[in-house]
Write an enzyme that holds these catalytic residues in place. Structure first.
Site, PDB file in Angstrom:
ATOM      1  N   GLU A 125       0.792  -1.241   0.000  1.00  0.00           N
ATOM      2  CA  GLU A 125       0.000   0.000   0.000  1.00  0.00           C
ATOM      3  C   GLU A 125       0.823   1.291   0.000  1.00  0.00           C
ATOM      4  O   GLU A 125       0.537   2.216   0.754  1.00  0.00           O
ATOM      5  CB  GLU A 125      -0.975  -0.013   1.193  1.00  0.00           C
ATOM      6  CG  GLU A 125      -1.844  -1.263   1.205  1.00  0.00           C
ATOM      7  CD  GLU A 125      -2.802  -1.360   2.403  1.00  0.00           C
ATOM      8  OE1 GLU A 125      -2.653  -0.580   3.351  1.00  0.00           O
ATOM      9  OE2 GLU A 125      -3.691  -2.222   2.351  1.00  0.00           O
ATOM     10  N   GLU A 232      -6.026 -10.871  -1.556  1.00  0.00           N
ATOM     11  CA  GLU A 232      -6.883 -10.697  -0.368  1.00  0.00           C
ATOM     12  C   GLU A 232      -8.352 -10.627  -0.765  1.00  0.00           C
ATOM     13  O   GLU A 232      -9.127  -9.812  -0.255  1.00  0.00           O
ATOM     14  CB  GLU A 232      -6.497  -9.408   0.379  1.00  0.00           C
ATOM     15  CG  GLU A 232      -5.016  -9.284   0.666  1.00  0.00           C
ATOM     16  CD  GLU A 232      -4.632  -8.075   1.509  1.00  0.00           C
ATOM     17  OE1 GLU A 232      -5.530  -7.419   2.067  1.00  0.00           O
ATOM     18  OE2 GLU A 232      -3.426  -7.788   1.595  1.00  0.00           O
TER      19      GLU A 232
HETATM   20  C1  GLA Z   1      -5.068  -4.755   4.124  1.00  0.00           C
HETATM   21  C2  GLA Z   1      -3.824  -5.532   4.520  1.00  0.00           C
HETATM   22  C3  GLA Z   1      -4.157  -6.856   5.107  1.00  0.00           C
HETATM   23  C4  GLA Z   1      -5.309  -6.761   6.090  1.00  0.00           C
HETATM   24  C5  GLA Z   1      -6.488  -6.127   5.428  1.00  0.00           C
HETATM   25  C6  GLA Z   1      -7.660  -6.051   6.346  1.00  0.00           C
HETATM   26  O1  GLA Z   1      -5.626  -5.134   2.947  1.00  0.00           O
HETATM   27  O2  GLA Z   1      -2.935  -5.735   3.449  1.00  0.00           O
HETATM   28  O3  GLA Z   1      -3.037  -7.365   5.766  1.00  0.00           O
HETATM   29  O4  GLA Z   1      -4.924  -6.025   7.214  1.00  0.00           O
HETATM   30  O5  GLA Z   1      -6.114  -4.829   5.037  1.00  0.00           O
HETATM   31  O6  GLA Z   1      -7.895  -7.193   7.063  1.00  0.00           O
END
Ligand code: GLA
Length: 321
Positions: A125, A232
């Site tokens: 990020e 994710e």
């Molecule tokens: C972001 C992070 C993850 C997790 C999510 C929420 O996407 O990369 O590690 O913390 O937020 O669960």
């Protein structure tokens, strides 16, 4: 019933984010359907390092053991991030000092999990969401300077020469942000920075992003000649700004969700030659971070298995092709 990992064995690995708790409570689904794991929190900087120089790997070790016993890959998540990182590493230091601290951190994590972990989210990020800005303002960026991603990927490569190194981010299909991610990775490649791939977090909801935007993002990133991972994935039933609550998941929305998953997996299958793994951010609807984000204490149903661990319509759709 055939497992997901079996069904997709000629396409990509199927992953789940897990904790020391869910490897126990969700063990049956995990061993049947998944062949890749990511620690949802256990490998993050602030999870393993609570005081300067003091490390505790107990939680991450439990997940590692589970992955090992069940012959699953483990994806490393994550090394450089603005969240869940101890403040003390940024105190009373300068560029050289912070790089030394990071070097020691990467060495500890990567050597401990070397056997199963072949890929790492090196930076998580780092791009700003606001339209006009490029880099997110973080302590990493302030102390290491604007070219910090080049520096940390080079450091990661020096310490883990055989591992696949990823840049991971969310809103990766958003037209503005995806151009920035593209620009970032393109620039790194042009400068000879060792980056192997892009992690597309894929925290979607029924309304955003449209699956046509997801396709455009995959196509754009694939054009860089890098590996891709869906890192994710979950599909919330609520639009991001929607604060409403529901007692139960309405059948109509679960059907929409099934269609959404189906379209996404069609795209992933189409691009399977560049996609290593598709990871869901959880296993079943009884354990999801979306029960507390962005709306606290609101039940959500974003995954492929329901709260009773039974397959949802979304599961059946991605199995039937
Ligand atoms: C972001 C992070 C993850 C997790 C999510 C929420 O996407 O990369 O590690 O913390 O937020 O669960």
């Amino acid at each position: 019933m055939t497992g997901l990992k079996e069904k997709y064995k000629d396409y990509f690995k199927i992953g789940a984010a897990v904790s020391p708790r869910t490897i126990v409570t969700h063990a049956e689904l995990l061993t049947k359907h998944f062949n890749s794991l990511t620690c949802d929190n256990a490998m993050k900087y602030s999870s393993v390092c609570k005081a300067p120089g003091s490390y505790d790997f107990a939680a991450a070790d439990q997940v590692y053991q589970f992955a090992r016993e069940n012959k699953m890959e483990l994806h490393g998540h994550c090394l450089v991030w603005h969240n869940q990182t101890p403040d003390f590493i940024f105190e009373n230091t300068d560029r050289e000092g912070l790089l030394e601290t990071l070097r020691a951190h990467i060495q500890l994590e990567s050597s401990r999990y070397n056997e199963l972990v072949d890929s790492w989210d090196v930076v998580n990020e780092g791009i700003e969401d606001k339209r006009q800005d490029f880099l997110r303002e973080t302590k990493w960026c302030q102390i290491l300077g604007e070219g910090y991603m080049d520096t940390v990927f080079r450091l990661a490569k020096e310490l883990m020469p055989t591992k696949k190194l990823f840049y991971n981010d969310y809103n990766e299909a958003n037209p503005v942000k995806r151009e920035k991610i593209y620009r970032l990775v393109k620039g790194m490649k042009e400068r000879g920075v060792p980056i192997d791939g892009i992690g597309m977090q894929s925290h979607h909801n029924l309304y955003d992003p449209g699956t046509d935007e997801i396709r455009k993002a995959v196509e754009l990133y694939a054009g860089l000649g890098v590996r891709l991972r869906v890192t994710e994935m979950d599909v919330s039933l609520f639009a991001f700004e929607d604060h409403s609550h529901l007692q139960e998941a309405p059948a109509k929305l679960l059907e929409q969700q099934a269609e959404y998953y189906e379209k996404c997996f069609e795209i992933y299958r189409e691009y399977h030659e560049v996609i290593d793994t598709v990871t869901l951010w959880g296993v079943a609807d009884d354990a999801t971070w979306l029960d507390s984000f962005p709306e606290p204490n609101r039940k959500n149903w974003p995954l492929l298995f329901d709260t009773e661990h039974q397959p949802k319509e979304a599961f059946h759709r991605i199995m039937n092709f």
